[in-house]
Motif scaffolding. Structure first.
Motif, PDB file in Angstrom:
ATOM      1  N   HIS A 376      -1.321  25.599  47.376  1.00 41.95           N
ATOM      2  CA  HIS A 376      -2.194  25.435  48.531  1.00 41.95           C
ATOM      3  C   HIS A 376      -1.925  24.099  49.221  1.00 41.95           C
ATOM      4  CE1 HIS A 376      -5.452  28.409  46.864  1.00 41.95           C
ATOM      5  NE2 HIS A 376      -4.260  28.958  46.987  1.00 41.95           N
ATOM      6  N   VAL A 377      -1.774  23.058  48.421  1.00 43.51           N
ATOM      7  CA  VAL A 377      -1.501  21.732  48.974  1.00 43.51           C
ATOM      8  C   VAL A 377      -0.174  21.737  49.722  1.00 43.51           C
ATOM      9  CG1 VAL A 377      -0.959  19.336  48.382  1.00 43.51           C
ATOM     10  CG2 VAL A 377      -2.902  20.478  47.300  1.00 43.51           C
ATOM     11  N   GLU A 378       0.812  22.383  49.158  1.00 43.60           N
ATOM     12  CA  GLU A 378       2.133  22.419  49.798  1.00 43.60           C
ATOM     13  C   GLU A 378       2.070  23.145  51.138  1.00 43.60           C
ATOM     14  OE1 GLU A 378       6.796  23.621  48.851  1.00 43.60           O
ATOM     15  OE2 GLU A 378       5.200  24.234  47.471  1.00 43.60           O
ATOM     16  N   TYR A 379       1.353  24.266  51.177  1.00 44.17           N
ATOM     17  CA  TYR A 379       1.278  25.020  52.429  1.00 44.17           C
ATOM     18  C   TYR A 379       0.604  24.199  53.525  1.00 44.17           C
ATOM     19  CZ  TYR A 379       0.214  28.469  55.964  1.00 44.17           C
ATOM     20  OH  TYR A 379       0.129  29.120  57.173  1.00 44.17           O
ATOM     21  N   VAL A 380      -0.561  23.647  53.240  1.00 39.93           N
ATOM     22  CA  VAL A 380      -1.291  22.894  54.261  1.00 39.93           C
ATOM     23  C   VAL A 380      -0.525  21.625  54.641  1.00 39.93           C
ATOM     24  CG1 VAL A 380      -3.436  21.669  54.784  1.00 39.93           C
ATOM     25  CG2 VAL A 380      -3.521  23.846  53.552  1.00 39.93           C
ATOM     26  N   SER A 381       0.103  20.983  53.674  1.00 39.89           N
ATOM     27  CA  SER A 381       0.899  19.793  53.975  1.00 39.89           C
ATOM     28  C   SER A 381       2.017  20.112  54.955  1.00 39.89           C
ATOM     29  CB  SER A 381       1.490  19.208  52.680  1.00 39.89           C
ATOM     30  OG  SER A 381       0.478  18.753  51.810  1.00 39.89           O
ATOM     31  N   ASN A 382       2.636  21.270  54.779  1.00 41.06           N
ATOM     32  CA  ASN A 382       3.695  21.684  55.704  1.00 41.06           C
ATOM     33  C   ASN A 382       3.150  21.908  57.106  1.00 41.06           C
ATOM     34  OD1 ASN A 382       5.717  21.578  53.778  1.00 41.06           O
ATOM     35  ND2 ASN A 382       5.477  23.719  53.176  1.00 41.06           N
ATOM     36  N   VAL A 383       1.951  22.493  57.207  1.00 41.35           N
ATOM     37  CA  VAL A 383       1.333  22.699  58.525  1.00 41.35           C
ATOM     38  C   VAL A 383       1.034  21.349  59.174  1.00 41.35           C
ATOM     39  CG1 VAL A 383      -0.695  23.606  59.748  1.00 41.35           C
ATOM     40  CG2 VAL A 383       0.369  24.953  57.918  1.00 41.35           C
ATOM     41  N   TRP A 384       0.573  20.402  58.387  1.00 38.24           N
ATOM     42  CA  TRP A 384       0.201  19.085  58.914  1.00 38.24           C
ATOM     43  C   TRP A 384       1.393  18.146  59.096  1.00 38.24           C
ATOM     44  CZ3 TRP A 384      -4.726  17.948  55.469  1.00 38.24           C
ATOM     45  CH2 TRP A 384      -5.781  18.770  55.920  1.00 38.24           C
ATOM     46  N   MET A 391      -1.075  14.048  50.076  1.00 39.06           N
ATOM     47  CA  MET A 391      -2.402  14.664  50.137  1.00 39.06           C
ATOM     48  C   MET A 391      -3.316  14.028  49.097  1.00 39.06           C
ATOM     49  SD  MET A 391      -4.166  17.095  51.742  1.00 39.06           S
ATOM     50  CE  MET A 391      -3.069  18.419  52.281  1.00 39.06           C
ATOM     51  N   PRO A 392      -4.421  13.439  49.518  1.00 39.00           N
ATOM     52  CA  PRO A 392      -5.350  12.849  48.546  1.00 39.00           C
ATOM     53  C   PRO A 392      -5.907  13.899  47.580  1.00 39.00           C
ATOM     54  CG  PRO A 392      -5.830  12.099  50.779  1.00 39.00           C
ATOM     55  CD  PRO A 392      -4.851  13.218  50.906  1.00 39.00           C
ATOM     56  N   LYS A 393      -6.348  13.459  46.435  1.00 37.28           N
ATOM     57  CA  LYS A 393      -6.970  14.347  45.455  1.00 37.28           C
ATOM     58  C   LYS A 393      -8.382  14.706  45.914  1.00 37.28           C
ATOM     59  CE  LYS A 393      -3.362  13.996  42.832  1.00 37.28           C
ATOM     60  NZ  LYS A 393      -2.388  15.107  42.780  1.00 37.28           N
ATOM     61  N   ALA A 394      -9.034  15.568  45.139  1.00 36.68           N
ATOM     62  CA  ALA A 394     -10.404  15.964  45.467  1.00 36.68           C
ATOM     63  C   ALA A 394     -11.337  14.762  45.410  1.00 36.68           C
ATOM     64  CB  ALA A 394     -10.879  17.045  44.503  1.00 36.68           C
TER      65      ALA A 394
END
Length: 707
Positions: A376-384, A391-394
């Motif tokens: 999930h982090v990888e997908y959103v990071s690619n969009v951004w 990406m910061p942690k929770a």
């Protein structure tokens, strides 16, 4: 800007010299359809007309919606940035305000690290803005500390639906189908006052013979029209739901074919509810055995039923358990995924649904992705356009951010479209936290109680001065349209976030020229997630009067009815809840012998920042009060209208008595729309649900006396 054209047969009046602009109300999750009247010469907002062809509310509006337009050009609007100097606010330029924010944000991060900053968002904003809050915090500021006021509103519903159904959508069916329902089981919802434009659907169903069961410690206007009023003790919802399921099983009302094919954990649930006989359930809840049995028979025999609930169920330290159990009642009857049947929660804030799906929760990313999931982090990071390692942690939940402030880990906060100085529990702790911050920024259009603590207040626009989308309580994505240009020097929340991100050296990630550009990125960021908006476009919303998510492609019809074939869990089956009842965090004692609960009134909205500035609404309900039974009042020789002193383990307040038989003798009720000395949240309990991190607003031990 879309101008409404009056259609044949539509009752709206077109006033000479005015134009009607189609939009939706800014208040609750009903998002009632309306047309804003604008003077063509001056551009001033002068009135409102209900939208009769909007399929959800069909021309109905409540007192708040009718007067909502009056906040747009209100004389108390903030029109220029404010900077606190020597304890007083003075007007400044945007350049001076942004210079000060940049200096403090950068300085604090250099000294204490990226996580010295925090963002406290809200869900009375569009999807585009809510989406941007998460990106602004994580990319623009680089902090993990971001959460939002929905943590005080919808988080237990979200947690319960994710556990049982695998997807958190507030309603599994479209609202117009309610007309064809045979039975409504409503728990912890005073719908007649809190979502009054919903009542028309219940009345239409009642005209066709539908029954109503209402569970509430108070005989609210909603409970008064019920066939059975289950007057439970506050905080005993889990016991009630277990008792209802005990009777459904015992009396043979379980849809065994549905349960076997589509649900897990039936045997575990059956064992868990075995002890919840009518006698045992009555002892815990205070509801008579006769009422319990009658309610079970009505609910069990109804071919089509909907289980509905709201904050009374969810704002508890066992709120997720409550939601899981009430949802399991609907599952036992085989109702979810069918016409005019299912489960629904009444969304409190205007975008309470969409605002919790797209990344401003401490542990969430757009599309209801999880920040602890590397894919999930990888997908959103690619969009951004960032590296996943950036990406910061929770972070932590809304209330827990104030623990981080007290511990010195959070040094600055940017509050956007929220008023936690009123809406958070244990107010004194919140106020003390604000005072401990090294630096505080608030974006708002009024000087709220929270804004008064700020070092810089940035003038934001109202809903009528911007555009975008929201998601109503059904899960229908709709359009909010710009009615007029921003007043004074105010700017939209997305523009403010963009300006600060630029000052923090992250401008390339926020290179938006308008809201549609944000929407296109937001669509992509949600693609493939549980809350998939990728197939929703502005054109489709316009043509279809809203589109239901999930909608994974532009040729997908959207999903008005959820879970027709499978649930959102890994195996496609719903998880029945085998959960034992637990007592609330606080129960009455010798020192604090009674129970306090809180809620809304029809004339006000949430922390009252807007409605307390509307003359008509204040005339109707100018101050809070304590509702108590005559028997309780007589114990303390209190007469109607006399002042009552109330105290809990956290604080005290004095309000006037409103004596009524429409409440349990052991319970008192105070509405929560006022701030400072009139804020009931000085008294409420911050005990948190272990899953949702929802505070226990609805139950705490209190003592009282005549003031």
């Amino acid at each position: 800007m879309t101008q409404f054209v009056v259609k044949p047969g539509v009752k709206n009046l077109h006033h000479e010299g005015e134009k009607l602009i189609t939009t939706h109300c800014c208040y609750c999750g009903m998002q009632c359809g309306m047309h804003i009247r604008v003077n063509e010469k001056t551009g001033k907002v002068v009135g409102v007309e209900p939208r009769y062809d909007w399929p959800v509310t069909m021309g109905k509006m409540c007192p708040k919606g009718v007067t909502a337009y009056q906040t747009v050009d209100h004389p108390e609007r903030i029109t220029k940035p404010l900077i606190k100097k020597n304890g007083e606010f003075v007007e400044s330029s945007w350049t001076e305000a942004l210079d000060l924010i940049e200096k403090n944000f950068k300085g604090l991060q250099e000294k204490y690290g990226k996580d010295a900053l925090s963002v406290f968002g809200g869900v009375s904003m569009t999807n585009e803005k809510c989406y941007l809050v998460g990106k602004y915090a994580r990319v623009g500021l680089g902090t993990r500390y971001v959460d939002y006021n929905g943590r005080f509103c919808m988080s237990s519903a979200a947690g319960g639906f994710m556990k049982t159904l695998g997807v958190d959508r507030g309603s599994t069916l479209p609202w117009p189908e309610l007309e064809h329902t045979d039975c409504f089981f409503m728990a912890g919802s005073n719908t007649a006052e809190c979502h009054p434009t919903s009542i028309q659907w219940l009345w239409r169903a009642r005209d066709k013979g539908a029954k109503m069961i209402v569970a509430d410690p108070r005989e609210t206007p909603t409970a008064r029209i019920a066939d059975v009023h289950l007057d439970l003790k506050a905080g005993t919802d889990s016991a009630l739901a277990n008792g209802m399921m005990h009777l459904l099983i015992k009396e043979g009302y379980v849809d065994h074919e549905y349960v076997e094919k589509r649900c897990n954990n039936y045997e575990e649930l059956k064992q868990a509810v075995e002890e919840f006989t009518p006698e045992h359930t009555s002892e815990i809840t205070g509801i008579s055995i006769e009422k319990l049995v009658k309610a079970a028979h009505i609910f069990g025999r109804s071919p089509r039923s909907v289980v509905m609930f709201a904050r009374g169920v969810e704002q508890q330290s066992k709120g997720v358990d409550n939601v899981c159990l009430y949802t399991s009642m609907a599952l036992l009857r085989g109702q979810i995924g069918k016409f005019a049947s299912g489960v629904a929660t009444f969304t409190g804030q205007g975008n309470g649904q969409g605002g919790r799906e797209h990344g401003q929760k401490a542990d969430a990313l757009p599309g209801y992705r999880k920040i602890d999931n590397p894919e999930h982090v990888e997908y959103v990071s690619n969009v951004w356009g960032i590296d996943p390692s950036e990406m910061p942690k929770a972070g932590v939940s809304a209330y827990e951010m104030f623990d981080e402030i007290q511990a010195g880990r959070i040094r600055a906060m940017h509050v956007i479209c929220s008023n936690p100085a009123v809406s958070a529990p244990n107010n004194h702790y919140i106020w003390d936290g604000f005072k401990k911050l090294d630096f505080m920024v608030v974006s708002d259009f009024f000087l709220s109680e929270t804004a008064e603590f700020a070092d810089v207040v940035l003038p934001a626009t109202t809903w009528a001065e911007d555009e975008g989308t929201t998601t109503n309580l059904e899960g229908r994505v709709i359009r909010i349209r710009k009615v007029k240009d921003p007043i004074g020097e105010s700017k939209t929340d997305w523009e403010i976030m963009k300006l600060i991100a630029e000052r923090m050296g992250k401008g390339k990630y926020f290179n938006y020229n308008d809201v549609p550009e944000i929407f296109e990125e937001f669509r992509l960021a949600s693609k493939g997630g549980k809350a998939d908006y990728y197939g929703i476009t502005y054109d489709r919303i316009e043509k279809e009067d809203g589109v239901f998510w999930p909608c994974p492609s532009e040729d997908h019809p959207g999903t008005p009815t959820m879970f027709k074939e499978s649930f959102g869990t890994p195996d496609g089956k719903a998880n029945l809840a085998a959960v034992q009842w637990q007592e609330p965090d606080e129960t009455p004692t010798k020192e604090f012998p009674h129970t306090l609960t809180t809620g809304r009134v029809v004339f006000h909205y949430l922390s009252g920042t807007q409605t307390r500035r509307t003359q008509f609404l204040m005339e109707k309900c100018p101050e809070p009060y304590v509702e108590m039974h005559p028997a309780l009042a007589s114990q303390y020789s209190i007469q109607d209208g006399e002042e009552v002193y109330l105290e809990t383990r956290r604080g005290s307040m004095t309000v006037k008595a409103r004596i009524t038989k429409a409440i349990r003798e052991d319970t008192v009720f105070i509405p929560y729309h006022w701030g400072k000395e009139l804020s009931v949240n000085k008294l409420t309990n911050p005990a948190l649900d272990p899953t949702s991190r929802m505070p226990e607003f609805k139950v705490c031990a209190v003592k009282l006396r005549k003031a």
